[in-house]
Every structure is written in C-alpha cells, then in structure tokens.
Design an enzyme around this catalytic site. Sequence first.
Site, PDB file in Angstrom:
ATOM      1  CG  ASP A 265      -1.883   1.136   1.255  1.00  0.00           C
ATOM      2  OD1 ASP A 265      -3.001   0.930   0.770  1.00  0.00           O
ATOM      3  OD2 ASP A 265      -1.531   2.213   1.750  1.00  0.00           O
TER       4      ASP A 265
ATOM      5  CD  GLU B 243      -4.811   4.197  -1.417  1.00  0.00           C
ATOM      6  OE1 GLU B 243      -5.054   4.570  -0.266  1.00  0.00           O
ATOM      7  OE2 GLU B 243      -5.621   4.331  -2.349  1.00  0.00           O
TER       8      GLU B 243
ATOM      9  CG  ASN C 178      -4.678  11.415  -5.154  1.00  0.00           C
ATOM     10  OD1 ASN C 178      -3.976  11.490  -6.146  1.00  0.00           O
ATOM     11  ND2 ASN C 178      -5.311  10.306  -4.811  1.00  0.00           N
TER      12      ASN C 178
ATOM     13  CG  ASP D 104      -3.870   9.059 -12.282  1.00  0.00           C
ATOM     14  OD1 ASP D 104      -4.372   8.525 -11.271  1.00  0.00           O
ATOM     15  OD2 ASP D 104      -4.549   9.605 -13.172  1.00  0.00           O
TER      16      ASP D 104
END
Length: 357
Positions: free
Chosen positions: A221, A265, A229, A238
């Site tokens: 993770d 993620e 973000n 991304d």
Amino acid sequence: MSLGPDSDRDRSFTLAQRSFELMRDYCACATPRAYAVWYLYVSGTQPLLNDAVKRLTTQNGTLTSADIDGLHDTYIDGRRLAVEVDRMNSSLIAEVEGIMEMIEVSIRSTAQYGESLQALTHDIANTATSRTRLREIVTTIVANTRDVTANNRTLEARMRESRSEIETLRETLEAARLESLTDALTGLGNRKSFEEALRRTVDASPTSGHGGKPTSLIVLDIDSFKRFNDLYGHLTGDQVLRLVAIVMREHVGQTGATLARFGGEEFGIVLPETGLEDARAIAERVRNGVTGRELVKRSTGESLGKVTVSLGVATQRGDDNAVSLLERADACLFAAKRAGRNRTYDETEVDALRDVA
C-alpha cells in the site's frame, strides 16, 4: 412519440448539470471518469451502478478516486467489453454457420455423385449396353466428376477464408479477455485478474504437508497516498501509481508471478512456489526500489520528494484458501502501517508481536 432533438439536448444538459452537482457534493475527485460515473448514475440506465453508488455514499459519505475507478471499470469499461465480446461471438457463430452450410452442400453433392456413379456402373455392367451408350456414360461421369471437383475447390477456398477469419476473431477475443483483466492506468492486472490468479495458484500449490514450495503473497500500500492527491492533484497521484507498477516489474522476476493493482493504491504480488524468506526478500527489493526513486512533477519539473510503501508478506499454510491467505497478508500490511510505514512485515514478525503482547 419522440420529442425531437431540442428536447434530447435539454435533457442532456439537465443530466450534465445534475452530474456536476453530485460530483461536487459526493466526490473527492473531478475527473472525466468521475463525470462518466455520475452521468450514468443520474441517467438511471444502470440500476446496479446506482445501487453500488448509494451503498458507497451511505457508508462513507463520499466516493474516493478508488471508488470511482472501481465503478468505472465494472459498469462502464466492463459493459463496453461485454458488448464487444458479444459482437465478436456473433461474428464467430455466423462464420461457423457459413462453414456448416458449405459442408452440407458438399455432402449433398457427393451423395448425388455417388448415386449417379452407382446407376452408371449398373448400365456398364449390362452386356447389352451399346458403344454409343458407353460413350454417353463416360461423358456423364467426366461431367459429374468435374462438378464435384469444382464444388470441393469452392469449399476448400471457403474453408481457408474462414480459417483466417476465425483466427482473427480468436485473437480479438483474446485481446478483449486480456483487456478485461488489465488495470488501464498501470498496465498491471486488475482486481479480477488478482483474485483469479490467487485462487488458481493457491489451489494448485502443494500444502505444507506434501513437500515442495507453497504460494506466497505480497500486498503493498502506498503510504500517505491521499496526501499526494490532495497536495498535487490526481494526475500526480496517477504518476505515483505508475511509478510503483514500474518498480514492481523491475524487481519481481519470478516465473509465473502475478502483479496486480487490486484497489485504489493497493497492489498485490502472487508468487507461486516461493517460500516466506524469498518472498520477503522480493518485498524488500520492491520497497527499496520505490524509496530510491524521486518523484518529479512532469508539468513543472518540481521535486515532490520520495514515495514510500508498506508491505505485508504471508505464505500458504496447509489449511489455507485464497481468502485466508489474503487476510493474513493484509494483517501483516496493517502491522507495518502501525509500526510507522515504509517497512515490510511478514508473518513471523506479526506472530512475535502477538506473543509479546
């Protein structure tokens, strides 16, 4: 009765406005994918998508970028692929039906040829048959043989064409199948690919009581992904996801390994015939590979610092199935997160922590 193009346009504008309102109120991201999901939601043409959106917003109050990706892949991309596969299946069925029709024509022609030969043979066996009749018989045989040969050549040509067409359809169907198992953003396997590979590999793997090496599973993770973000936008997010995928490909060299992004993620690595020690070494190589890369914002060249990941590693036990193995790997991942992130925890370390507690 149709209300005309102006009415259709007004309805589209109304749906678009409502989509933007819902995206603003319930969505953490404003992307083309998010708009597509909300537009489909307000249009009401996909009841299953509406049920999924209502369930997620009731539980969480919002839709995350991971939720949007999952909904888009399942109800929009998935539907497109299903339509394409149906179209190709129809083409394949039509092609096969054409072949069967040609074969039936050839069978009828051959049967008629056989009946004709049988009758002519009977005439030849008749001692009273005149020389003129014999010439007529030979001429008829030659003509019938020519017709059958021409039919067979037509069938052969049609079969060659169909073979080429069927091979093209097979390749297209295989490409569609692979697309349905691939995460569009990273090029890794998607959740469906991950779950199928994990179940298949665990089922085929020898258990601890039968010798051989079992299946190991790594889950990882991205640490503080939401921060990327929120600070830099979803395009940068991304970029982080693609970076992790690249590092995974570089550092996982096991034959038969499955690399997948199965959540927003979250990533997974299925390692057949791999013990815990080797799996942990692979996980560490991936972790160090990610940490060793500096993230740079493409639009400005600005350095965004380091990306780190936390990983959990578990190895199949005698009574394991795919679900129980994934649960133990997840427990190791959560332990790594609680211990401060940017680290790898395997089952032996988690068991030791439990013993101490």
